[in-house]
Design an enzyme around this catalytic site. Structure first.
Site, PDB file in Angstrom:
ATOM      1  N   SER A 265      34.556  -1.619  49.174  1.00 31.11           N
ATOM      2  CA  SER A 265      35.964  -1.900  48.887  1.00 31.11           C
ATOM      3  C   SER A 265      36.974  -1.119  49.715  1.00 31.11           C
ATOM      4  O   SER A 265      38.163  -1.436  49.698  1.00 31.11           O
ATOM      5  CB  SER A 265      36.255  -1.685  47.394  1.00 31.11           C
ATOM      6  OG  SER A 265      35.677  -2.710  46.637  1.00 31.11           O
TER       7      SER A 265
ATOM      8  N   LYS B  78      45.865   3.015  46.199  1.00 30.57           N
ATOM      9  CA  LYS B  78      45.430   1.821  45.489  1.00 30.57           C
ATOM     10  C   LYS B  78      45.851   1.906  44.028  1.00 30.57           C
ATOM     11  O   LYS B  78      45.821   2.980  43.423  1.00 30.57           O
ATOM     12  CB  LYS B  78      43.904   1.731  45.610  1.00 30.57           C
ATOM     13  CG  LYS B  78      43.239   0.501  45.033  1.00 30.57           C
ATOM     14  CD  LYS B  78      41.734   0.588  45.279  1.00 30.57           C
ATOM     15  CE  LYS B  78      40.992  -0.653  44.821  1.00 30.57           C
ATOM     16  NZ  LYS B  78      39.533  -0.526  45.102  1.00 30.57           N
TER      17      LYS B  78
ATOM     18  N   SER C 258      38.005  -4.485  47.601  1.00 31.49           N
ATOM     19  CA  SER C 258      39.116  -4.657  46.673  1.00 31.49           C
ATOM     20  C   SER C 258      40.355  -3.840  47.026  1.00 31.49           C
ATOM     21  O   SER C 258      41.423  -4.034  46.435  1.00 31.49           O
ATOM     22  CB  SER C 258      38.675  -4.302  45.242  1.00 31.49           C
ATOM     23  OG  SER C 258      38.265  -2.958  45.140  1.00 31.49           O
TER      24      SER C 258
END
Length: 466
Positions: free
Chosen positions: A172, A71, A148
């Site tokens: 997330s 990420k 996310s």
């Protein structure tokens, strides 16, 4: 990737395939936008080194030669540490986050950094800014991935890599893994170092892998889970173990179920497949114990106060200096966070202490807690979302419904896909356990995988081995 071990295929050949597929994925209509930064030369350098190790029979770990992405919240050399924004990471990164460093040491091939909801402030993955754009759900490209850690889940589901690393402060890792039909593990708070990621919320965020299978998640967990001198929250953790994970059955395990979680009207939670999954686990020798998870509404509110207050505190300079460069939903969430007081934050943390005490009592009677993963399937992307983003507070609340307890109290959670909705979107199941007992999650997760009788190929899928 057994082909690499047998010598039929080399990491270099796989890397060339991935590079071609990364180019294709962002030229397709609509673009996948899973990996937002990648470097062909870097990928091939790591792949050639791994190929040489295989040739010389001196591989570094089970992850040697395995493609992974991280990420964008993590620092990864030589990429820009943008964290989903247009204003951060103006220069290429020169130092790896701890997890990136450990993956390199294990011989993994880092194929790039993945898309994310701007500053981790939402659960759809919607990020319309110029560096990111909206990642697409490989099962239905006109639906969101969840967030996310949006690009991480999309990359794994689309076959670009079998392993991705995300962060989870309010679901997330687990929400996008659920929406994209892959496995997501949120470790115990502090279990995996988050040094080198942007410290958006110091008390709720855990690092975890998103993978194609529970076995893959177990391998990644075993490599990443250990104390890091640079990360104080995990220094006193017990040694990570996979003890009993591969037991042939679930005899002796007590599974806690709060049935009110399975009776939410007009939601995925009420679907028969979830009840059938519980029955499947019972058939393997586990016993189901009815439990009551108290004060869940208080948990929901207190978690929101904690994570938003901590994010607003850390991002206060950004809010003042870069307000106009932020997405509209980021501005709204941080503005909302500014309304919380010090008294609100103190009261929320008192609730955390209460909730942790309740859980300690519950875990004296059961080994784990079973819940649905998310109360809905992946929502649709509308044309306006592509231009101005999406801000739907009711969806955010609904998507985090079963996630917040784990983030608020620090217990680990695993989501495993178990089926599909009538529209063909993935449905997942969640298992949570007491602090530091990821091994029991993985043991139960392996059995949940066996429950899913059919795995449907996503409409966007790349076979990097061919």
């Amino acid at each position: 990737f057994l082909s690499c071990r047998s010598g039929k295929l080399t990491p270099s050949q796989v890397a060339k395939n991935i590079i071609a597929m990364l180019e294709d994925s962002n030229k397709s209509t609509p673009p996948l936008r899973a990996i937002v930064q990648w470097d062909q030369e870097q990928i091939m350098l790591m792949a050639k080194a791994s190929t040489a190790r295989y040739r010389n029979k001196c591989t570094l770990s089970y992850l040697d030669g395995i493609p992974v992405c991280l990420k964008e919240e993590f620092k990864v050399v030589p990429y820009h540490h943008r964290v989903g924004t247009v204003y951060l990471g103006t220069e290429p990164e020169t130092e790896d986050a701890t997890v990136a460093k450990k993956l390199r040491e294990a011989g993994a091939i880092i194929i790039g950094v993945s898309n994310m909801h701007e500053l981790g402030t939402g659960t759809t993955g919607c990020n319309p800014n110029r560096y990111h754009k909206i990642p697409r759900n490989p099962y239905k490209p006109n639906h969101f991935t969840g967030g996310s850690s949006s690009g991480s889940a999309a990359a794994v589901a689309a076959g670009l890599c079998p392993v991705a690393i995300g962060t989870d402060g309010g679901g997330s890792v687990r929400i996008p893994a659920s929406f994209c039909g892959v496995v997501g593990l949120k470790g115990t708070f502090g279990r995996i170092s988050s040094h080198g990621s942007l410290p958006l919320s110091y008390s709720t965020v855990s690092v975890g892998p998103i993978c194609t299978s529970v076995a893959d998640a177990a391998i990644v967990y075993s490599i990443l889970a250990e104390p890091d001198p640079l990360y104080p929250y995990g220094l006193k953790q017990p040694k990570a173990t996979l003890s009993g994970m591969c037991a042939p059955d679930l005899k002796g395990l007590k599974l806690g179920v709060d049935w009110t979680f399975f009776k939410v009207p007009d939601a995925v939670c009420a679907l028969p497949v979830l009840y059938s999954a519980v029955e499947h686990l019972q058939s393997l020798g586990a016993s189901v114990v009815e439990v009551s998870l108290p004060e869940m509404e208080e948990v929901r509110v207190a978690h929101a106060i904690c994570i938003l207050s901590e994010m607003r505190d850390f991002l206060q300079p950004d809010f003042n200096k870069h307000f106009q460069e932020m997405n509209l939903d980021t501005r709204a969430n941080l503005a909302l966070a500014s309304q919380f007081t010090a008294l609100d934050y103190i009261t929320a943390n008192r609730q955390r202490t209460r909730s942790m005490r309740f859980l300690r009592e519950i875990f004296t009677t059961v080994n784990c807690i079973l819940t649905p993963a998310v109360a809905s399937t992946a929502p649709r992307i509308y044309e306006s979302d592509l231009l101005t983003g999406s801000s739907d507070l009711s969806f955010t609340v609904r998507s985090m419904r079963f996630m917040q307890l784990g983030n608020f109290t620090g217990i680990p959670g695993l989501v495993v896909p178990i089926g599909y909705s009538t529209a063909g979107l993935p449905i997942s199941f969640q298992v949570m356990a007491k602090w530091w007992d990821e091994a029991v999650l993985l043991r139960i997760g392996l059995k949940l995988e066996q429950f899913r009788y059919q795995t449907k190929k996503p409409s966007i899928y790349y076979n990097i081995l061919s």
